[in-house]
Design a protein around this motif. Structure first.
Motif, PDB file in Angstrom:
ATOM      1  N   VAL A 296       8.883  53.612 -10.332  1.00 13.82           N
ATOM      2  CA  VAL A 296       8.887  52.790  -8.908  1.00 13.82           C
ATOM      3  C   VAL A 296      10.227  51.970  -9.042  1.00 13.82           C
ATOM      4  N   ASP A 297      10.837  51.882  -7.877  1.00 16.45           N
ATOM      5  CA  ASP A 297      12.364  51.511  -8.040  1.00 16.45           C
ATOM      6  C   ASP A 297      12.524  50.697  -6.887  1.00 16.45           C
ATOM      7  N   TYR A 298      13.506  49.454  -7.354  1.00 21.38           N
ATOM      8  CA  TYR A 298      13.888  48.651  -6.236  1.00 21.38           C
ATOM      9  C   TYR A 298      15.483  48.665  -5.821  1.00 21.38           C
ATOM     10  N   ALA A 299      15.868  48.608  -4.818  1.00 16.02           N
ATOM     11  CA  ALA A 299      17.410  48.532  -4.833  1.00 16.02           C
ATOM     12  C   ALA A 299      17.982  47.449  -4.067  1.00 16.02           C
ATOM     13  N   ALA A 300      18.770  46.553  -4.461  1.00 16.25           N
ATOM     14  CA  ALA A 300      19.640  45.728  -3.752  1.00 16.25           C
ATOM     15  C   ALA A 300      20.918  46.307  -2.955  1.00 16.25           C
ATOM     16  N   ASN A 301      20.554  46.295  -1.756  1.00 11.79           N
ATOM     17  CA  ASN A 301      21.787  47.025  -0.888  1.00 11.79           C
ATOM     18  C   ASN A 301      22.896  45.882  -0.433  1.00 11.79           C
ATOM     19  N   ILE A 302      23.906  45.955  -0.777  1.00 10.34           N
ATOM     20  CA  ILE A 302      25.196  44.886  -0.694  1.00 10.34           C
ATOM     21  C   ILE A 302      26.213  45.404   0.139  1.00 10.34           C
ATOM     22  N   LEU A 303      26.346  44.696   1.423  1.00 10.68           N
ATOM     23  CA  LEU A 303      27.500  44.859   2.102  1.00 10.68           C
ATOM     24  C   LEU A 303      28.772  44.611   1.473  1.00 10.68           C
ATOM     25  N   SER A 304      29.812  45.413   1.344  1.00 15.05           N
ATOM     26  CA  SER A 304      30.885  45.122   0.623  1.00 15.05           C
ATOM     27  C   SER A 304      32.329  45.842   1.101  1.00 15.05           C
ATOM     28  N   PHE A 458       8.649  40.738  -1.138  1.00  9.67           N
ATOM     29  CA  PHE A 458       9.857  41.478  -0.853  1.00  9.67           C
ATOM     30  C   PHE A 458       9.992  43.007  -1.861  1.00  9.67           C
ATOM     31  N   VAL A 459       9.673  42.486  -2.960  1.00  9.77           N
ATOM     32  CA  VAL A 459       9.720  43.717  -3.650  1.00  9.77           C
ATOM     33  C   VAL A 459       8.726  45.065  -3.210  1.00  9.77           C
ATOM     34  N   ARG A 460       7.679  44.195  -3.009  1.00  9.54           N
ATOM     35  CA  ARG A 460       6.613  45.401  -2.288  1.00  9.54           C
ATOM     36  C   ARG A 460       6.961  46.085  -1.065  1.00  9.54           C
ATOM     37  N   GLU A 461       7.931  45.397  -0.331  1.00  8.78           N
ATOM     38  CA  GLU A 461       8.164  45.899   1.147  1.00  8.78           C
ATOM     39  C   GLU A 461       9.629  46.590   0.794  1.00  8.78           C
ATOM     40  N   HIS A 462      10.257  46.577  -0.182  1.00  9.05           N
ATOM     41  CA  HIS A 462      11.591  47.689  -0.331  1.00  9.05           C
ATOM     42  C   HIS A 462      11.358  48.472  -1.334  1.00  9.05           C
ATOM     43  N   ALA A 463      10.192  48.436  -2.422  1.00  7.18           N
ATOM     44  CA  ALA A 463      10.277  49.481  -3.669  1.00  7.18           C
ATOM     45  C   ALA A 463       9.838  50.890  -3.079  1.00  7.18           C
ATOM     46  N   ASP A 464      10.197  51.768  -3.737  1.00  6.04           N
ATOM     47  CA  ASP A 464       9.747  53.114  -3.659  1.00  6.04           C
ATOM     48  C   ASP A 464      10.143  54.007  -4.771  1.00  6.04           C
ATOM     49  N   THR A 465       9.803  55.287  -4.662  1.00 10.76           N
ATOM     50  CA  THR A 465      10.289  56.061  -5.950  1.00 10.76           C
ATOM     51  C   THR A 465      11.657  56.310  -6.107  1.00 10.76           C
ATOM     52  N   ILE A 466      12.168  56.710  -7.207  1.00 13.62           N
ATOM     53  CA  ILE A 466      13.600  57.110  -7.535  1.00 13.62           C
ATOM     54  C   ILE A 466      13.629  58.551  -7.794  1.00 13.62           C
ATOM     55  N   TYR A 467      12.313  59.189  -7.561  1.00 19.91           N
ATOM     56  CA  TYR A 467      12.338  60.698  -7.516  1.00 19.91           C
ATOM     57  C   TYR A 467      12.018  61.590  -8.993  1.00 19.91           C
TER      58      TYR A 467
END
Length: 531
Positions: A296-304, A458-467
């Motif tokens: 189970v995975d969480y990703a911080a998406n950063i505009l850059s 927030f983590v519950r809302e954005h987490a998912d598998t990393i396959y």
């Protein structure tokens, strides 16, 4: 062939390794390898950066399954991309070469899986590998799998490494060496700037050896039994059903989703559930489909605006177009596996070994890149390496064409959520460290990390598998396990499973290399019995 010595169902990394190991042995048995997908990978599969077009959506190389709604993720459905075609998920994944930690395999042995400790599996890892850095105590130099360093990592990737070092994480040049801990560039399954999938590695190209028949675009509907002995498989092609018979064994290598699904369709699984779908029970095996584990995975998406990032802007798309010219020499941006760097870190100093994995991606990966943004940016992922939650794969109906029900039960054990929250804090410390910080960067989804309740939500809302699903045909030393340590299915004869589904517990890292190892070891087990 209408009859063969061995029938292998599924041509992913394990199935390809197994087929090659049997067919190329001195005994040269007749082997049939059956794959539901096609034989020729698309151009988008062969070009490493092309995985950005393969993973997010259903296509000829991706089943693109979904989970059932997950209470732990605010009742969202998770996404489960799975490869289809010769090579299986090695056609669409990020090509990262990771074996896991030695303790993972020693733990398997302690659970009753004799012959699967680190000392037992390391020779198979080495035998399967040709590493561009050469052979040593940890690596092989003349195996079928081509492992290499990335051709042209981007400037943003090096900025991540510097930021992680700024936060106190050591650099590690080899995650498959003496120690896994630290951050660094990933080695990848590539050869001369192209994806090197498992079918290329183990099978090569047609024509195959005379004793190996590779059948593609063929659906296997069930294993055929006489009493409790597997004697073949029922296939469907062109609207017609045919039975291919096996003189010696049927071996399922359809993966952590496909193998338990096929066992249940064939009458091996929880008896009451099978009967409710109109399936005759061959053997009542309650644990078939249970024990599903995934990272189970969480990703911080950063505009850059850092150099080397991809995205849907005129400049970024122009850079990809320019990279097409570089790719003629098999270098440049198109050779990127997207997840160029990462690492293995401890969530707390007192933890005895890394329990979190990082993946640094050179583009935004919002909802598996299915949500697109007119911007450039990066995603820094963190996943729980050894989750406590356990899920299941079950039937949705008794029809072979029906999709399985996939229920990872993410965060059903709260320890996984607590650990991923700690991982999310580590990730945001890194993105706020120089040189990542201050590079015209801002989070796609801002979060106040001083509010613990808000962070968990927030983590519950954005987490998912990393396959990395595994475990649904669990190997073990007791009668409740689905397969024994020789990978034979309990309760029946002449049937084995050889793929990631046999893992009793999830290894600490990406699963392609361990899956191929399982296929190679399965071939050795079968051939040793024939002596």
């Amino acid at each position: 062939m209408t009859i063969a010595d061995f029938i292998i169902v599924g041509a992913g990394p394990a199935g390809c390794a197994l087929a090659a190991g049997l067919a190329k042995s001195k005994r040269a048995p007749q082997v049939v390898l059956i794959e539901a997908g096609g034989s020729d990978p698309s151009l988008f599969s062969q070009i490493p950066l092309g995985l950005a077009t393969r993973v997010p959506w259903r296509n000829r190389e991706n089943y693109a399954f979904e989970t059932i709604p997950q209470p732990g993720m605010n009742n969202r459905k998770g996404y489960v991309p799975r490869g289809r075609g010769l090579g299986g998920s090695s056609l669409i994944n990020a090509m990262i070469y990771i074996r896991g930690q030695r303790q993972d395999y020693d733990h398997w042995a302690a659970l009753g899986c004799r012959g699967w400790g680190w000392a037992d599996v390391l020779p198979f890892f080495k035998r399967g590998e040709t590493n561009s850095r050469g052979s040593d105590d940890h690596h092989g130099g003349d195996g079928p799998l081509r492992i290499t360093d990335l051709t042209a990592p981007g400037a943003a990737t090096y900025a991540f490494l510097e930021a992680a070092k700024h936060c106190g994480f050591p650099l590690n040049e080899d995650f498959n060496g003496a120690d896994q801990e630290g951050v660094g560039l990933y080695q990848v399954f590539q050869h001369q700037g192209k994806r090197f999938n498992a079918a290329e590695a183990y099978l090569g190209t047609a024509p195959y050896p005379q004793n190996l028949q590779v059948m593609t675009n063929i659906e296997v509907e069930s294993v055929v039994f006489e009493q409790r002995t597997a004697v073949g498989v029922k296939i469907r092609s062109g609207g017609k059903e045919t039975v291919i018979r096996a003189r010696r064994e049927v071996i399922l290598s359809a993966g952590a989703i496909g193998s338990p699904h096929l066992l249940q369709l064939s009458g091996i699984g929880p008896g009451d559930a099978l009967r409710s779908h109109g399936i005759d029970v061959v053997y009542d095996a309650p644990d078939v489909g249970e024990n599903l584990q995934d990272h189970v995975d969480y990703a911080a998406n950063i505009l850059s605006r850092l150099d080397g990032l991809v995205g849907y802007t005129p400049k970024a798309l122009g850079n990809i177009a320019k990279a097409a010219f570089e790719y003629r020499k098999r270098t440049g941006l198109l050779t990127s596996n997207v997840a160029e760097a990462g690492g293995f870190v401890r969530s707390r100093p007192e933890v005895d070994r890394p329990d979190l994995q990082l993946h640094f991606c050179i583009g935004l990966v919002d909802d598996h890149a299915r949500k697109m943004h007119v911007a450039t940016g990066y995603a820094l992922h963190v996943c729980v390496l050894r989750p406590e939650s356990r899920g299941r794969v079950t039937l949705s109906s008794g029809r072979p064409s029906s999709k399985p029900l996939i229920d990872p039960r993410f965060f059903s054990d709260e320890r996984d959520l607590d650990l991923l929250v700690r991982g999310a804090r580590i990730v945001h410390d890194i993105v706020e460290a120089p040189p990542l910080a201050g590079s015209a960067s801002r989070p796609l989804y801002p979060i106040d990390f001083t509010n613990e309740t808000q962070v968990k939500q927030f983590v519950r809302e954005h987490a998912d598998t990393i396959y990395h699903p595994v475990g649904t045909c669990r190997m073990g030393g007791n009668e409740r396990s689905v397969v024994d340590p020789t990978l034979k299915v309990r309760g029946v004869d002449r049937l084995r499973v050889a793929d990631a589904s046999i893992m009793p517990t999830l290894i600490s890292g990406n699963t392609q290399a361990p899956s191929a190892m399982i296929g190679e070891k399965a071939a050795a087990l079968i051939l040793d019995e024939a002596v």
